[in-house]
Structures are given as C-alpha cells and as structure tokens.
Design a protein around this motif. Structure first.
Motif, mmCIF file in Angstrom:
data_model
loop_
_atom_site.group_PDB
_atom_site.id
_atom_site.type_symbol
_atom_site.label_atom_id
_atom_site.label_comp_id
_atom_site.label_asym_id
_atom_site.label_seq_id
_atom_site.Cartn_x
_atom_site.Cartn_y
_atom_site.Cartn_z
ATOM 1 N N ARG A 4 0.938 -1.542 -0.203
ATOM 2 C CA ARG A 4 0.124 0.076 -0.431
ATOM 3 C C ARG A 4 1.060 1.438 0.112
ATOM 4 N NH1 ARG A 4 -3.045 4.015 2.157
ATOM 5 N NH2 ARG A 4 -5.873 3.567 1.836
ATOM 6 N N GLY A 5 0.119 1.872 -0.853
ATOM 7 C CA GLY A 5 1.280 3.647 -0.875
ATOM 8 C C GLY A 5 2.804 3.648 -1.584
ATOM 9 N N LYS A 6 3.256 1.893 -2.070
ATOM 10 C CA LYS A 6 4.873 1.934 -2.031
ATOM 11 C C LYS A 6 5.391 2.582 -3.226
ATOM 12 C CE LYS A 6 5.554 -0.041 2.192
ATOM 13 N NZ LYS A 6 5.928 -2.119 2.376
ATOM 14 N N VAL A 7 4.429 2.549 -4.319
ATOM 15 C CA VAL A 7 4.491 2.787 -5.563
ATOM 16 C C VAL A 7 3.437 3.842 -6.165
ATOM 17 C CG1 VAL A 7 6.097 0.951 -6.419
ATOM 18 C CG2 VAL A 7 3.730 0.980 -6.853
ATOM 19 N N ALA A 8 3.769 4.590 -7.652
ATOM 20 C CA ALA A 8 3.195 5.614 -8.007
ATOM 21 C C ALA A 8 2.895 5.270 -9.779
ATOM 22 C CB ALA A 8 3.502 7.068 -7.645
ATOM 23 N N VAL A 9 2.027 5.118 -10.100
ATOM 24 C CA VAL A 9 2.050 5.693 -11.665
ATOM 25 C C VAL A 9 2.218 6.666 -11.776
ATOM 26 C CG1 VAL A 9 0.941 5.185 -14.157
ATOM 27 C CG2 VAL A 9 0.300 3.454 -12.116
ATOM 28 N N VAL A 10 3.588 6.998 -12.368
ATOM 29 C CA VAL A 10 3.412 8.595 -13.330
ATOM 30 C C VAL A 10 3.908 8.970 -14.450
ATOM 31 C CG1 VAL A 10 5.204 8.962 -11.291
ATOM 32 C CG2 VAL A 10 5.833 7.901 -12.872
ATOM 33 N N GLY A 11 3.608 8.162 -15.239
ATOM 34 C CA GLY A 11 3.510 8.507 -16.583
ATOM 35 C C GLY A 11 1.844 7.187 -17.267
ATOM 36 N N VAL A 12 1.033 8.255 -17.903
ATOM 37 C CA VAL A 12 0.176 6.951 -19.217
ATOM 38 C C VAL A 12 0.408 7.401 -20.390
ATOM 39 C CG1 VAL A 12 -0.806 5.698 -16.913
ATOM 40 C CG2 VAL A 12 -1.733 7.991 -17.904
ATOM 41 N N ALA A 13 0.660 6.705 -21.251
ATOM 42 C CA ALA A 13 -0.503 6.959 -22.633
ATOM 43 C C ALA A 13 -0.638 5.966 -23.582
ATOM 44 C CB ALA A 13 1.150 7.830 -23.387
ATOM 45 N N GLU A 14 -1.918 6.445 -24.318
ATOM 46 C CA GLU A 14 -1.392 5.312 -25.193
ATOM 47 C C GLU A 14 -0.808 6.316 -26.891
ATOM 48 O OE1 GLU A 14 -4.874 8.098 -24.703
ATOM 49 O OE2 GLU A 14 -7.091 6.815 -24.507
ATOM 50 N N SER A 15 -1.254 4.521 -27.123
ATOM 51 C CA SER A 15 -0.755 4.866 -28.960
ATOM 52 C C SER A 15 -1.630 5.296 -29.339
ATOM 53 C CB SER A 15 -0.144 3.414 -29.215
ATOM 54 O OG SER A 15 -1.516 2.901 -30.377
ATOM 55 N N GLU A 16 -1.642 5.357 -31.043
ATOM 56 C CA GLU A 16 -2.756 5.510 -32.331
ATOM 57 C C GLU A 16 -3.485 4.657 -31.485
ATOM 58 O OE1 GLU A 16 -2.769 8.892 -34.115
ATOM 59 O OE2 GLU A 16 -1.433 9.610 -32.572
#
Lengths: 382, 127
Positions: A4-16
């Motif tokens: 719990r709370g140990k990691v974070a998502v810091v970037g997301v993206a779709e391709s085309e």
C-alpha cells in the motif's frame, strides 16, 4: 507484507488508436505509447530499469520491446494471462520496486489487429476436449457464462444491452473513442447474433491500439513534476484456463482477487469513485460488479439498468467507453490503467468523475480465467 | 517408452470412445470424478486415478448457438454428467437455439473421419 502506497504510476499514454494503417507494427505502437508516457512522467528511457510486457505477436515480448526501445532492464517480467496481464504487471512491478529489484518500471503493449486483418490475434491454443465442437474463441465461452447467469438469476438480454449502451454513453464523451454514434437497447438486441445470447454489440471492438504506464517508488515519484497516482492494493486469482473447467460459470475468480486488493488497500467497494472493469463482453461487467462487491450475486443485471452505470449514474464504470466502445486491441488491460490514472489526476474533460480519489481497475484474461484487481488512489488517500 | 508410466491418459480416453463409451477418471484418494483425463487429481493431488465408464446421462449446464455466415447456427453446450464431471459438447437432436439449460441428454458417439466425437441427444429422443 503490504504494498500500500509504496509505488505510484507517474506516466500513462496511449499509442495511436483505432485503425493505424497497414505497415505499422505492434512494436511501433509500443514505441509511440512509451515515448508519450515517459514524456508524461518527465523521465527518459535511460531511467527505465524494469520492463513488463505481454503479447500475442512476440513470443518473448520483453526481449522484443527492450531491443526496439533500446532498454536494457535489470528486471524483466512477461507474465502472460491474457488481457489481465498488464494489471498483473502493475502488481508485480510494485513488488519488484518495493524489493529494490528495479526503480522505474515500464509496462507496455501494442496490437495492430485491425489494420492487420480485422480479426482477434491470439496465441491461444485450442483445448483438445473443446476443439471438436468449434466454439468461437472467445465469444462462445462468454456466451455460455451469460446463458447460465440468465438461467440462474433471470438476467435478461435487455440488461446486458444496458451495459453496452452505458459504455457508449461514456464513449460519446471521449474524443478518442472508436464508436461514438448513438446506441439504444433495441439496437443492441437487433444487431447480428454471434453466439447466443451475445450479439455483435455485446462484444468488444476489434481495433489497433497500445499503451504504456511508468511506475516508480513513491519516494522517487515525489521528486517528479507529475501528480503521482498511488497503488493502494492489488490481488490476483485464477481457477481455470478453459471454460469447461470453470467451477461455476456465474462466479469468476474476481471474487478472490477483489477482496485481496481491498484488504491491502484498506478500502471497500463503497469507497470506489470510478471502476474500470474489463468489458470484453457485456456479461463481464455484470459478473465483475457482483464479484467485486458492488452488488449481490445475481443482482448485476438490475444494477446496470436504468442508466445507473452511465454518465451521471450512481457508479462511474468504464469512463473511457470501455472495450465495448472506446478501444479493444486484443488485450485491453493496460488501457484500464491509463483511464483510471487520468480520472484520479482530473484530466478527463467532459467525462471527468467529480472528486475522484479512488479508482478500481479490474483485468480479466482468457475466458473469465485470470482475474487481477488493483486499487489506485490520489495523494489524499495515503 | 517408459513402462511404468503406462498408457497416456488421452490414449485410454480415445480407446473408450472408439468402443462407443465415454471414459472418465475417478480419484481413489478423494473420490472426485476427473475430466479431462490427466495423471494427477486436481482436487486432492493423488496420482491414483482409475478409469470408469460414464452412463452417458447428463443435464445441459450452459448453452449457446454459434452463428455463421451461411447455414443454421450450431450448438455448443456444457453438460454435467451424472457421475459428477462436466464437459463441452453439442446437442444434435434439436435446433441449437432451442437447447435449454436443464435439458436431460444422453451420449452418442459420432464420427468425423477417423475421429470419434462424443455428442448428446435429448433424452426423450433416446433410441
């Protein structure tokens, strides 16, 4: 040990997304998505030391992805459990980062199945005890589950259609969604039957698409410009591979993965502001709402009716438009994470869920086989 | 071939079908009916599995009619056999859309080329 709370998502993206045109490869889409996700995080490819991928195209996906992108990971995980793989990768990346085995993880996926012929690309082998009967993989397996749910609980085709209509309602608010025209319950019911009781509008799209997510330690996340989205809890479960071996066709292993994730996160379904439930078929949403505790077993059909999971309804479900109307590139799990993170960052424009602080992501793989649940939260939930 | 390993489970199963019977395994450890054939019991882990012949009587547990571009839809069902195991099959004696969950069915071994295929017919149409 809790993550719990140990990691974070810091970037997301779709391709085309959608139909990218012939000649592009799945690795090209992975390249697009990864470039954008790293930019989103304010990181470079040299920061990535953990690599996670699954593929129906590449037998050794992390090797292919690492080579294409020029990433030399010290931790590599190609867990392959169908569409749920990427939610599993998020869980496994958290464990690896927490153990100090890597610090910045890239999870990525791409498919060109629409431009490549318009049929699901799958590496699934036929089960010799099922193959003689030619079930259409995977829709017939989900159709069998739907038939049983209708028999046991009185669930109707109209209720299943409500799931597709709600997904379309969200898709209309998402400029990136593949299908945005009006859709009614009647149109779902009268659309071409594929494997009864599921018609073509009960089935997910066949599109090109890809995505990427960057995960790092909570500590490192705080040094970045981006708003971190924390992993609060995660759980996995699988009980079968082939539908004829599924113990009860009305209960998926989400009934175990969900409680595992809730326990780690210290939250329950009543705390969830937005739920991203892997909707390869309309019956999925019904089953997962039940198995994840949003309603009682058997009441999913009623729960989804009357616009209750549509924009403005009681529970925000699949706010991108889901696999049914937004995008479904063969394996869809990564795009669930992308949407959940954007909701928690408040980046969703017309479809933004107000005050979204906790999002549930639920991945499904195989034929209701693999179930992986993750719960994400904003800073205020730590 | 390793003598102690005996005949492969899939081979024993096929031999049953070729003689018109549906074979399944019974676990000597826990009594579970095991299908598809294997070398260990997925319930208790015992390797002591013995072959039995099913009565062929069962109940339709789940059903779908698979549509195609031309021709009538065809049946795919899951059948619960009375010995306590489940298998995929099809119901041959009724239009696919009319096969109902709960219908009583009985085994018939059809052949597709050299392949013996276990299918089911509605029990009141049993000959």
């Amino acid at each position: 040990m809790s993550l719990r709370g140990k990691v974070a998502v810091v970037g997301v993206a779709e391709s085309e997304l959608g139909e990218v045109g012939t000649g592009f490869t799945p690795l090209d889409l992975i390249g697009q998505a990864t470039h954008r996700a790293l930019e989103d995080a304010g990181l470079g490819k040299s920061d990535v030391d953990g690599l996670f991928s699954a593929s129906a195209y590449y037998h050794m996906p992390t090797l292919s992805v690492g080579e294409y992108l020029g990433i030399r990971p010290r931790y590599s995980d190609a867990t392959s459990m169908g569409g749920s793989s990427f939610v599993s990768h998020l869980f496994h990346a958290a464990a690896a980062i927490d153990a100090g085995l890597c610090e910045v993880a890239l999870i990525t996926y791409g498919s060109t199945q629409l431009s490549g012929g318009g049929r699901l690309v799958t590496g699934s082998e036929a089960d010799p005890y099922e193959a003689p009967y030619n079930p259409r993989y995977p829709v017939s397996m989900y159709a069998l589950a739907a038939s049983r749910h209708m028999h046991e609980y009185g669930t109707t085709r109209e209720q299943l259609a409500e799931v597709a209509v709600a997904a379309r309602g969200w898709a209309k608010l998402n400029p990136k969604a593949f299908m945005r025209e009006d859709l009614t319950v009647e149109e779902v019911l009268s659309s071409r039957m594929v494997s009864s009781p599921l018609s073509v509008r009960d089935c997910c799209l066949v599109t090109d698409g890809g995505g990427a997510a960057i995960v790092t330690s909570a500590e490192r996340a705080r040094d970045l410009e981006v708003t971190p989205v924390y992993l609060l809890g995660a759980g996995e479960a699988h009980w079968h591979r082939n539908i004829s071996q599924m113990p009860d066709l009305t209960v998926s292993a989400a009934a175990e993965s969900g409680p595992r994730a809730y326990e780690m996160a210290g939250v329950g379904p009543e705390d969830v502001d937005a739920a991203m439930l892997y909707d390869a078929f309309t019956i999925n949403t019904v089953l997962f709402l039940e198995d994840l505790g949003f309603c009682e077993k058997g009441e999913g059909g009623v729960f989804v009716s009357g616009g209750r999971i549509s924009p403005g309804g009681e529970l925000a479900v699949n706010t991108s438009g889901g696999g049914l109307s937004y995008n479904h590139p063969g394996m869809y799990g990564l795009l669930l994470i992308v949407e959940a993170v954007r909701q928690l960052r408040g980046e969703c424009g017309d479809r933004q869920v107000p005050y979204a602080n906790i999002a549930l992501v639920h991945g499904n793989g195989g034929v209701l086989s693999s179930q992986v649940t993750a719960i994400l939260g904003s800073e205020s939930t730590l | 071939m390793h003598q102690e390993a005996g005949e492969p489970p899939a081979g024993v199963y096929r031999r049953h079908l070729e003689s018109g019977r549906l074979g399944f395994q019974r676990c000597a450890g826990c009594g579970a009916a095991v299908f598809y054939p294997r070398v260990v019991c997925p319930v208790c882990g015992s390797a002591d599995l013995t072959w039995e012949t099913s009565s062929g009587r069962g109940i339709v547990y789940a059903t779908t009619a698979v549509y195609r571009r031309e021709g009538d839809p065809y049946s795919v069902v899951l059948v619960d056999l009375e010995e306590g195991f489940r298998m995929m099959s099809r119901v041959e004696s009724a239009p696919a859309e009319e096969v109902e969950i709960g219908a009583r069915v009985t085994l018939r071994v059809d052949h597709e080329g050299d392949e013996p295929i276990p299918v089911f017919v509605l029990r009141d149409e049993e000959r």
